[in-house]
Design an enzyme around this catalytic site. Structure first.
Site, PDB file in Angstrom:
ATOM      1  N   PRO A 131     -34.440  58.691  24.450  1.00 20.52           N
ATOM      2  CA  PRO A 131     -34.698  57.338  23.910  1.00 20.52           C
ATOM      3  C   PRO A 131     -33.963  56.261  24.710  1.00 20.52           C
ATOM      4  O   PRO A 131     -34.519  55.173  24.939  1.00 20.52           O
ATOM      5  CB  PRO A 131     -34.164  57.420  22.476  1.00 20.52           C
ATOM      6  CG  PRO A 131     -34.182  58.879  22.130  1.00 20.52           C
ATOM      7  CD  PRO A 131     -33.928  59.611  23.418  1.00 20.52           C
TER       8      PRO A 131
ATOM      9  N   CYS B 290     -17.351  28.774  -5.741  1.00 19.59           N
ATOM     10  CA  CYS B 290     -18.556  27.958  -5.786  1.00 19.59           C
ATOM     11  C   CYS B 290     -19.254  28.109  -7.142  1.00 19.59           C
ATOM     12  O   CYS B 290     -18.817  27.521  -8.120  1.00 19.59           O
ATOM     13  CB  CYS B 290     -19.460  28.294  -4.601  1.00 19.59           C
ATOM     14  SG  CYS B 290     -20.547  26.927  -4.161  1.00 19.59           S
TER      15      CYS B 290
ATOM     16  N   GLY C 132     -18.982  30.442  -9.069  1.00 17.89           N
ATOM     17  CA  GLY C 132     -17.933  30.998  -9.944  1.00 17.89           C
ATOM     18  C   GLY C 132     -17.029  29.916 -10.506  1.00 17.89           C
ATOM     19  O   GLY C 132     -16.510  30.047 -11.621  1.00 17.89           O
TER      20      GLY C 132
ATOM     21  N   HIS D 162     -16.191  27.799   0.031  1.00 14.87           N
ATOM     22  CA  HIS D 162     -16.210  29.235   0.343  1.00 14.87           C
ATOM     23  C   HIS D 162     -15.038  29.604   1.254  1.00 14.87           C
ATOM     24  O   HIS D 162     -15.205  29.685   2.485  1.00 14.87           O
ATOM     25  CB  HIS D 162     -17.529  29.603   1.024  1.00 14.87           C
ATOM     26  CG  HIS D 162     -18.692  29.563   0.088  1.00 14.87           C
ATOM     27  ND1 HIS D 162     -18.997  30.610  -0.748  1.00 14.87           N
ATOM     28  CD2 HIS D 162     -19.590  28.590  -0.173  1.00 14.87           C
ATOM     29  CE1 HIS D 162     -20.060  30.289  -1.477  1.00 14.87           C
ATOM     30  NE2 HIS D 162     -20.431  29.074  -1.149  1.00 14.87           N
TER      31      HIS D 162
ATOM     32  N   GLU E 115     -13.718  32.356   1.801  1.00 13.59           N
ATOM     33  CA  GLU E 115     -13.892  33.648   2.479  1.00 13.59           C
ATOM     34  C   GLU E 115     -14.391  33.487   3.912  1.00 13.59           C
ATOM     35  O   GLU E 115     -14.175  34.356   4.751  1.00 13.59           O
ATOM     36  CB  GLU E 115     -14.844  34.558   1.672  1.00 13.59           C
ATOM     37  CG  GLU E 115     -16.320  34.157   1.647  1.00 13.59           C
ATOM     38  CD  GLU E 115     -16.680  33.167   0.552  1.00 13.59           C
ATOM     39  OE1 GLU E 115     -15.777  32.445   0.077  1.00 13.59           O
ATOM     40  OE2 GLU E 115     -17.874  33.103   0.164  1.00 13.59           O
TER      41      GLU E 115
HETATM   42  N1  GLN Z   1     -26.081  27.294  -6.895  1.00 16.17           N
HETATM   43  C1  GLN Z   1     -24.906  26.490  -6.855  1.00 16.17           C
HETATM   44  C2  GLN Z   1     -25.140  25.174  -6.150  1.00 16.17           C
HETATM   45  O1  GLN Z   1     -26.077  25.028  -5.431  1.00 16.17           O
HETATM   46  C3  GLN Z   1     -23.738  27.223  -6.226  1.00 16.17           C
HETATM   47  C4  GLN Z   1     -23.977  27.556  -4.796  1.00 16.17           C
HETATM   48  C5  GLN Z   1     -22.987  28.556  -4.268  1.00 16.17           C
HETATM   49  O2  GLN Z   1     -22.349  29.275  -5.022  1.00 16.17           O
HETATM   50  N2  GLN Z   1     -22.844  28.639  -2.979  1.00 16.17           N
HETATM   51  O3  GLN Z   1     -24.365  24.268  -6.305  1.00 16.17           O
END
Ligand code: GLN
Length: 544
Positions: A189, A382, A384, A516, A518
Site C-alpha cells: 500500500p 460557556c 456551562g 473557552h 481549554e
Molecule cells: N450556545 C451558547 C451560545 O451560543 C453557548 C455556546 C458555547 O458553549 N460555546 O451562546
C-alpha cells in the site's frame, strides 16, 4: 526566506498527520528554529464552524476569531505558537474568494480556472506572512488520490518548483499494515500511495510509516528501493503510549534529522527535549488520581471535546495526578426516574462544557444544582456558565421560568442574544435570524477581574484575554438576583457590559466562564483555571 515542509497522507485517513506535523514542528523548535504550521482542508465548507462535532470533532478557535480544524489545537499545544486565521484554509474559502473576485470583474474577462487561479490562491495562502520564519509546515487534509485534494497537490508541485531546490521537503505519511494470517507487514500500500503521489509530480523525500509492529530493516530497505527515498528517511512510527510521547519517539526514529538532511542541513547537536521529558514524567508517575465528570452532549465522540480533554490532562500534570474523565450524557438526567445522585456522587468534580441548542440543557441545570448543593467543585464553560446562571435564578432567585432565548421565546431571558457588542474594530452587530456561519462573538476578548475574586487569585492578574465562541450572553438584568443567591459576577468585559466570569465565594470551587480557557492550555503551561479546578478535585477526593 522560510523553508517549506509539505505533509500529505496516503492509504487511509486518521494516520495522525496532524500530530506528526505538530511533533516535527516541536522538534525543529527545540533545535532553535522558528516554525509555523498550516492546515489545508480540501472540503467545500468555508470553515468547520457550521459542521457537526460528530462530523468533524471540535472547532478550534484562534485569537483572531477563526473557526478552524482541530489539528490547529495540536499545533498550538505542541509549539505554543498561537494559530491564526491565516493558518487554516479550505477549498470552500478559496472558491468563495475567487468567485467574489470574479463577480467584481477582477479577472478582467479571463476564464477563471483551477490552474492557475485556484492553485495560485493556494500558493499565496501557503506563503503569506512567513518572512520571520525558518520553517513553514503545510499539512494537506485527506488522502492522496481524493478528487478534492488534487488542486492542493498540484499547488505543492508548482510551489516546490517556484521555491527552488533545497527549499522544500515533501513528507508522506502512510500505513504499513500487519497481516496476521501471513504474520507479515505489508509495504505494497505504501508503494502504491507513493506512486500515486509521484504521478502527480510530487516525489516524497521522507516517508513516515505508521505500523503496529516494529518495521524490520528489510522492509525499510524495500520501501526505500521502491519509493525512491534513502533508507534512513523511511521513518517507522509505532503507536505511542501518549500523544505527548510522540515528539521524543519521532526524534528517536530520526525524523527531525532526516528532514534537515533532506534540506541539505547537517543536523548537528540534538534538540533540547527536557520539556517533553518532564511532561512524560508527570504523566507516567502520578502521585494520585481524581475522577471528573463532564456532563455534555457529544459524549460519544471524544474528538468533539479534544481541547477540553487535553486541558484536563494538563491540569492533572500541574498537580501530578492522573485525571480520569467520565463522559456523561446530560440527557440521562432528564427522565423522571433518573438517579442523578448515584451517577454524580462518586465524582470529585463536575464540568459542564460548551454546547449549542436545548438538548440536554435540563440535565446540565440539574448537574449544576447537584454540584452547588453538595459542594462539589463545579466548572461551567460557556454554555456551562449560562446554565449555572439559569440554575441560580430558578432555584435561588425563585423564578422557575428562567431560561435562555436559545431555547425559544421566554419571559425570563437570563441568557439572551445581544444585538451588538464592542470590539477593537468598533461595534459588531448580529441579527437574530442571520446566517449561522461566522456570526458569533469569536476569538480573543479581554476581561477585567474583580480584585478580591477567586479567579483573580487563580490568574494572578486582574486583566485577562480569552477566546470566545458563542451567540448568547448572560443578561446583566439578573445580576442582583444572582448575586443575592451567592453567584458573584467576578469578571466583566472592559466596558462592564458583558459578564465574563461568575463564581460562588461560599463554595469550595464554583466558577463559570463565558469563554473557552481549554483552547489556550498547553502541556508545558497548563491553564491556571484547569490547574486550580483539578487541585479542587484533589481536595474533594480526600473528602469522599
Ligand atoms: N450556545 C451558547 C451560545 O451560543 C453557548 C455556546 C458555547 O458553549 N460555546 O451562546
Amino acid at each position: 526566506m522560510a523553508r517549506f515542509i509539505f505533509i500529505t497522507g496516503g492509504v487511509v485517513s486518521s494516520l495522525g498527520k496532524g500530530l506528526m506535523a505538530a511533533s516535527l514542528a516541536a522538534l525543529l523548535q527545540a533545535r532553535g528554529y522558528r516554525v509555523r504550521i498550516r492546515k489545508f482542508d480540501p472540503y467545500l465548507n468555508v470553515d468547520p464552524g457550521t459542521m457537526s462535532p460528530y462530523q468533524h470533532g471540535e472547532v478550534y478557535v484562534t485569537d483572531d476569531g477563526a473557526e478552524t480544524d482541530l489539528d490547529l489545537g495540536h499545533y498550538e499545544r505542541f509549539t505554543g505558537v498561537p494559530s491564526r486565521q491565516s493558518d487554516n484554509i479550505t477549498s470552500g474559502r478559496i472558491y468563495q474568494q475567487i468567485i467574489a473576485r470574479e463577480r467584481r470583474g477582477d479577472y478582467l474577462g479571463a476564464t477563471v480556472q483551477v490552474i492557475p487561479h485556484v492553485t495560485d490562491a493556494i500558493k499565496e495562502f501557503a506563503q503569506a506572512e512567513t518572512d520571520d520564519l525558518d520553517f513553514v509546515l503545510c499539512e494537506i487534509g485527506g488522502t492522496v488520490g481524493d478528487i478534492e485534494s488534487l488542486p492542493f497537490i498540484e499547488a505543492i508541485r508548482q510551489l516546490r518548483n517556484d521555491l527552488g531546490r533545497g527549499n522544500s521537503v515533501s513528507i508522506h505519511v502512510t500505513l504499513v499494515p500487519y497481516i496476521a494470517a501471513a504474520g507479515e507487514l505489508k509495504t505494497k500500500p505504501t508503494q502504491h500511495s507513493v506512486r500515486e503521489l509521484a504521478a502527480l509530480g510530487v516525489q516524497p523525500d521522507v516517508l513516515v510509516c505508521r505500523c503496529e509492529q516494529p518495521l524490520p530493516a528489510s522492509d525499510r530497505a524495500k520501501i526505500a528501493l521502491f519509493c525512491n527515498v534513502p533508507q534512513a528517511a523511511v521513518i517507522p512510527a509505532l503507536d505511542a503510549k501518549s500523544i505527548y510521547a510522540v515528539p521524543e519517539q519521532y526524534h528517536a526514529e530520526g525524523l527531525d534529522s532526516e528532514v534537515l538532511r533532506a534540506f541539505g542541513i547537517e543536523p548537528g547537536a540534538a534538540p533540547r527535549l527536557d520539556r517533553w521529558a518532564d511532561i512524560m514524567d508527570r504523566l507516567q508517575n502520578p502521585e494520585g488520581e481524581v475522577t471528573i465528570g463532564v456532563v455534555g452532549k457529544y459524549v460519544g465522540l471524544p474528538d468533539a471535546y479534544k481541547s477540553l480533554n487535553e486541558a484536563l490532562v494538563h491540569g492533572g500534570m500541574a498537580n501530578r495526578v492522573k485525571v480520569n474523565v467520565q463522559w456523561i450524557d446530560a440527557e440521562l438526567f432528564e427522565s423522571e426516574d433518573s438517579d442523578i445522585a448515584a451517577k454524580l456522587e462518586p465524582l470529585h468534580a463536575i464540568l459542564v462544557p460548551g454546547a449549542f441548542g436545548e438538548r440536554g440543557a435540563e440535565g446540565k441545570i440539574a448537574s449544576v444544582r447537584f454540584a452547588r448543593e453538595r459542594k462539589v467543585p463545579y466548572f461551567g464553560i460557556c454554555f456551562g456558565m449560562q446554565m449555572a446562571c439559569v440554575e441560580g435564578v430558578r432555584n435561588l432567585g425563585g423564578i422557575p421560568d428562567a431560561s435562555s432565548t436559545e431555547f425559544g421565546p421566554t419571559s425570563e431571558p437570563v441568557v439572551g442574544m445581544i444585538t451588538e457588542w464592542m470590539t477593537a474594530e468598533g461595534v459588531q452587530k448580529r441579527e437574530a435570524d442571520g446566517d449561522l456561519g461566522g456570526t458569533m462573538r469569536l476569538g480573543a476578548y479581554e476581561a477585567k477581574l474583580a480584585g478580591n475574586s477567586v479567579v483573580a487569585s487563580i490568574y494572578q492578574s486582574d486583566d485577562i484575554s480569552e477566546r470566545h465562541r458563542h451567540r448568547y450572553e448572560v443578561n446583566t438584568h439578573y445580576r442582583d438576583t444572582l448575586e443575592k443567591g451567592g453567584l458573584v459576577f467576578s469578571g466583566m468585559s472592559p466596558d462592564g457590559m458583558l459578564p465574563e466570569i461568575v463564581e460562588r465565594p461560599d463554595h469550595p470551587w464554583f466558577v463559570g466562564v463565558q469563554f473557552h480557557p481549554e483552547l489556550k492550555s498547553k502541556p508545558f503551561d497548563p491553564h491556571p483555571l484547569f490547574a486550580s479546578f483539578v487541585a479542587a478535585a484533589v481536595k474533594q477526593s480526600r473528602l469522599v
